[in-house]
Design a protein around this motif. Structure first.
Motif, mmCIF file in Angstrom:
data_model
loop_
_atom_site.group_PDB
_atom_site.id
_atom_site.type_symbol
_atom_site.label_atom_id
_atom_site.label_comp_id
_atom_site.label_asym_id
_atom_site.label_seq_id
_atom_site.Cartn_x
_atom_site.Cartn_y
_atom_site.Cartn_z
ATOM 1 N N LEU A 13 3.462 9.701 -1.875
ATOM 2 C CA LEU A 13 4.422 8.643 -1.549
ATOM 3 C C LEU A 13 5.676 8.770 -2.416
ATOM 4 N N MET B 80 6.869 -1.608 1.247
ATOM 5 C CA MET B 80 6.125 -0.505 1.843
ATOM 6 C C MET B 80 4.615 -0.748 1.730
ATOM 7 N N LEU B 81 4.170 -1.161 0.555
ATOM 8 C CA LEU B 81 2.741 -1.386 0.363
ATOM 9 C C LEU B 81 2.245 -2.566 1.199
ATOM 10 N N GLN B 82 3.057 -3.615 1.291
ATOM 11 C CA GLN B 82 2.641 -4.785 2.070
ATOM 12 C C GLN B 82 2.632 -4.510 3.567
ATOM 13 N N SER B 83 3.448 -3.569 3.987
ATOM 14 C CA SER B 83 3.526 -3.291 5.423
ATOM 15 C C SER B 83 2.393 -2.387 5.913
ATOM 16 N N SER B 84 1.612 -1.848 4.992
ATOM 17 C CA SER B 84 0.521 -0.946 5.379
ATOM 18 C C SER B 84 -0.820 -1.476 4.884
ATOM 19 N N SER B 85 -1.627 -1.949 5.816
ATOM 20 C CA SER B 85 -2.951 -2.459 5.428
ATOM 21 C C SER B 85 -3.836 -1.328 4.894
ATOM 22 N N ILE B 86 -3.586 -0.115 5.367
ATOM 23 C CA ILE B 86 -4.371 1.035 4.893
ATOM 24 C C ILE B 86 -4.069 1.299 3.418
ATOM 25 N N LEU B 87 -2.790 1.317 3.063
ATOM 26 C CA LEU B 87 -2.428 1.535 1.652
ATOM 27 C C LEU B 87 -2.965 0.413 0.768
ATOM 28 N N GLN B 88 -2.883 -0.821 1.243
ATOM 29 C CA GLN B 88 -3.413 -1.944 0.474
ATOM 30 C C GLN B 88 -4.902 -1.753 0.212
#
Length: 179
Positions: free
Chosen positions: A65, A37-45
């Motif tokens: 989350l 999930m974290l890797q799929s979202s550049s915003i969350l990263q």
């Protein structure tokens, strides 16, 4: 301190807890889902990596989350500890070390076998038996294909590589002829 050293410490602590509670499989699956999930979202990263974003704001995002994903208490607490210590962005490396540590403690090794074509089930079973006798431990094999190998196989167990590929043999012949 290197990322790998830090990851090993966190992973080891998590392994202690989950093995004591009998939650290894569940927590490992949840942690992998969180990594994806974290890797799929550049915003969350960016949010969790950016030091200028207040910790309280990051905490609020993580709480939302967690509310949506509903992980178990062990995973929830671990994610909160990672956030508090600004290590949430290293979740991928922590997960890799966590899997290694769980395997070690279970007396298991992971092997990656790469072949030019898909290996039939009978040959997979033979290979499993061979690796079992070679390592003296339980073996979990992940199979991959790489047509560039031409034939044969390459097996990686930890940092040891057994290269029995046609590509490797052709390369050795070429080097002998050039020398």
């Amino acid at each position: 301190m290197s990322v790998q050293t830090v990851a090993r410490r966190y992973a080891s602590a998590l392994a202690d807890v989950v093995l004591e509670r009998g939650e290894a499989r569940e927590v490992q699956e949840e942690m992998l889902a969180w990594e994806q999930m974290l890797q799929s979202s550049s915003i969350l990263q960016e949010v969790f990596r950016n030091p200028t974003i207040a910790l309280d704001h990051k905490r609020a995002i993580l709480s939302k989350l967690i509310t949506r994903a509903k992980p178990g208490p062990t995973t929830t607490n671990f994610l909160k500890v990672l956030l508090q210590n600004q290590r949430l962005t290293e979740l991928g490396e922590i997960n890799r070390k966590f899997a290694e540590i769980l395997d070690q403690r279970a007396g298991m090794v992971a092997a990656i076998v790469t072949t030019a074509r898909t290996v039939p089930e009978a040959a997979q079973a033979q290979l499993h038996t061979k690796l079992l006798s070679l390592t003296g431990k339980k073996v979990r094999i992940n199979f991959a294909t790489d047509p560039d190998l031409i034939g044969g196989l390459v097996t990686r167990i930890g940092s040891t590589v057994y290269d029995g590929s046609v590509r490797n043999h052709l390369q050795m012949i070429k080097e002998k002829m050039a020398g």
